[in-house]
Design an enzyme around this catalytic site. Structure first.
Site, PDB file in Angstrom:
ATOM      1  N   GLY A 134      32.340  38.209  39.760  1.00 11.91           N
ATOM      2  CA  GLY A 134      31.434  36.802  40.778  1.00 11.91           C
ATOM      3  C   GLY A 134      32.386  36.689  41.130  1.00 11.91           C
ATOM      4  N   TYR A 135      32.361  35.508  42.321  1.00  6.02           N
ATOM      5  CA  TYR A 135      33.244  34.219  43.384  1.00  6.02           C
ATOM      6  C   TYR A 135      33.288  35.497  44.884  1.00  6.02           C
ATOM      7  CZ  TYR A 135      35.108  30.098  45.008  1.00  6.02           C
ATOM      8  OH  TYR A 135      35.280  28.869  45.009  1.00  6.02           O
TER       9      TYR A 135
ATOM     10  N   HIS B   3      34.001  37.591  47.713  1.00  8.83           N
ATOM     11  CA  HIS B   3      34.214  37.678  48.884  1.00  8.83           C
ATOM     12  C   HIS B   3      34.279  38.652  49.893  1.00  8.83           C
ATOM     13  CE1 HIS B   3      37.288  39.834  47.138  1.00  8.83           C
ATOM     14  NE2 HIS B   3      37.403  39.471  46.444  1.00  8.83           N
TER      15      HIS B   3
ATOM     16  N   HIS C 211      33.959  42.434  47.717  1.00 11.26           N
ATOM     17  CA  HIS C 211      32.731  42.438  46.809  1.00 11.26           C
ATOM     18  C   HIS C 211      32.265  43.259  47.975  1.00 11.26           C
ATOM     19  CE1 HIS C 211      34.813  39.432  44.264  1.00 11.26           C
ATOM     20  NE2 HIS C 211      34.464  40.600  43.876  1.00 11.26           N
TER      21      HIS C 211
ATOM     22  N   GLN D 166      38.670  41.620  29.203  1.00  9.00           N
ATOM     23  CA  GLN D 166      39.770  41.700  29.649  1.00  9.00           C
ATOM     24  C   GLN D 166      40.715  40.794  30.011  1.00  9.00           C
ATOM     25  OE1 GLN D 166      37.182  43.235  33.053  1.00  9.00           O
ATOM     26  NE2 GLN D 166      38.334  43.051  34.477  1.00  9.00           N
TER      27      GLN D 166
ATOM     28  N   GLY E 269      37.122  48.536  44.436  1.00 10.45           N
ATOM     29  CA  GLY E 269      37.807  47.938  45.590  1.00 10.45           C
ATOM     30  C   GLY E 269      39.038  48.834  45.080  1.00 10.45           C
TER      31      GLY E 269
HETATM   32  O1  PAF Z   1      37.387  44.151  38.964  1.00  5.96           O
HETATM   33  C1  PAF Z   1      36.963  44.151  38.504  1.00  5.96           C
HETATM   34  O2  PAF Z   1      36.069  42.316  39.222  1.00  5.96           O
HETATM   35  C2  PAF Z   1      35.961  43.653  36.802  1.00  5.96           C
HETATM   36  O3  PAF Z   1      37.737  44.761  36.734  1.00  5.96           O
HETATM   37  C3  PAF Z   1      35.355  44.783  36.756  1.00  5.96           C
HETATM   38  C4  PAF Z   1      35.474  46.061  36.951  1.00  5.96           C
HETATM   39  C5  PAF Z   1      33.856  44.292  37.557  1.00  5.96           C
HETATM   40  C6  PAF Z   1      35.078  44.380  35.662  1.00  5.96           C
HETATM   41  O4  PAF Z   1      35.175  43.474  34.736  1.00  5.96           O
END
Ligand code: PAF
Length: 283
Positions: A31-32, A34, A37, A61, A147
């Site tokens: 989320g959030y 930019h 994304h 994570q 990305g």
């Molecule tokens: O890159 C991310 O935003 C995160 O690591 C992902 C791939 C969505 C996994 O939580």
């Protein structure tokens, strides 16, 4: 645009779509959103019948002293951006629905996950691969988009998909940068104007190293030292790592060639920025 927060419902809808012969593109995010994304969304939109975006700040994570609690969140803003970009379904599960109290399975990718961010963020990639595996099982995508700013994450996910015979095509797309070169990241919002200015040292270091390498300096240690000197000019910079690695193995190299990538992680105050570039490519 549909918003689905239930794991079973998302999986049921995805299986129905597949049974009806529809192709599914998937952009997993925390989320959030930019422009980085949105570049993934745009590609996914063009390549499949149905586009699913997930928004899930995955607790597993983040390390104990990391920014899980303060990670920027704004679902209403994300929904508006997703809708405008043509997303069909947004999947926003809760942590409780993703991880049952009895959960005992972790996906671990050896070797590729050990250097770089794997060394400085123990357990991080197990969290990433486990959640991405789960998301793939729930969303059932034909193609998934990531990305290249998270260069190591992309390599680790590609390895997982190959090793576990997952029927998903992983697509990696180039880093999207602000006008001044700073790589787009949800975490950039943490930076004060002063620290953001200092953060541009990453881009500068990458450019300096690239120019020296293209001019003939191919010794990785010399180039890393050059990058380090540039970053150390910034008052608040605290280097986590600066390394030049082979793009396939992510092991450090002695000599720069076409496959050499410079990867940097540097803290500016409480904000940890990462960036990378193929050493010989102009940025
Ligand atoms: O890159 C991310 O935003 C995160 O690591 C992902 C791939 C969505 C996994 O939580």
């Amino acid at each position: 645009m549909e918003i689905i927060d239930c794991v079973d419902e998302m999986q049921r809808r995805a299986l129905e779509l597949r049974a009806a012969g529809k192709s599914i593109a998937f952009v997993p995010t925390m989320g959030y959103l930019h422009r980085g994304h949105l570049s993934l969304v745009e590609r996914g939109r063009a390549e499949a019948d149905v586009l699913v975006l997930s928004i899930f700040v995955n607790p597993t994570q983040f390390g104990p002293n990391e920014d899980f609690d303060s990670y920027p969140r704004d679902l209403q803003r994300d929904f508006a951006l997703a809708q405008a970009a043509g997303v069909d379904m947004v999947f926003t599960p809760t942590a409780d629905s993703m991880y049952s109290a009895e959960a005992a399975t972790t996906v671990h990718v050896a070797r590729l996950s050990e250097n770089l961010c794997g060394a400085s963020r123990p357990g991080h990639f197990d969290g990433v691969t486990t959640v991405v595996c789960k998301l793939f099982n729930i969303v059932q995508p034909h193609k998934a988009y990531f990305g290249m700013k998270d260069f190591q994450q992309l390599s680790v996910i590609r390895r997982m998909v190959a090793d576990l015979n997952m029927p998903v095509e992983v697509v990696g797309l180039p880093i999207v940068r602000e006008d001044d070169g700073l790589a787009m990241s949800s975490r950039n919002t943490y930076l004060s104007a002063e620290l953001r200015q200092q953060g541009l040292a990453l881009v500068d270091a990458i450019r300096l190293v690239g120019a020296a390498a293209r001019a003939g300096e191919r010794d990785a240690a010399t180039l890393v030292a050059m990058a380090r000197r540039r970053i150390e000019q910034e008052a608040d910079a605290e280097i986590d790592y600066i390394q030049i690695c082979n793009d396939a193995t992510l092991s450090d190299v002695d000599t720069v060639d076409e496959q050499a990538v410079i990867l940097l992680a540097v803290r500016f105050g409480a904000t940890r920025l990462i960036d990378n570039n193929y050493v010989l490519n102009e940025l």
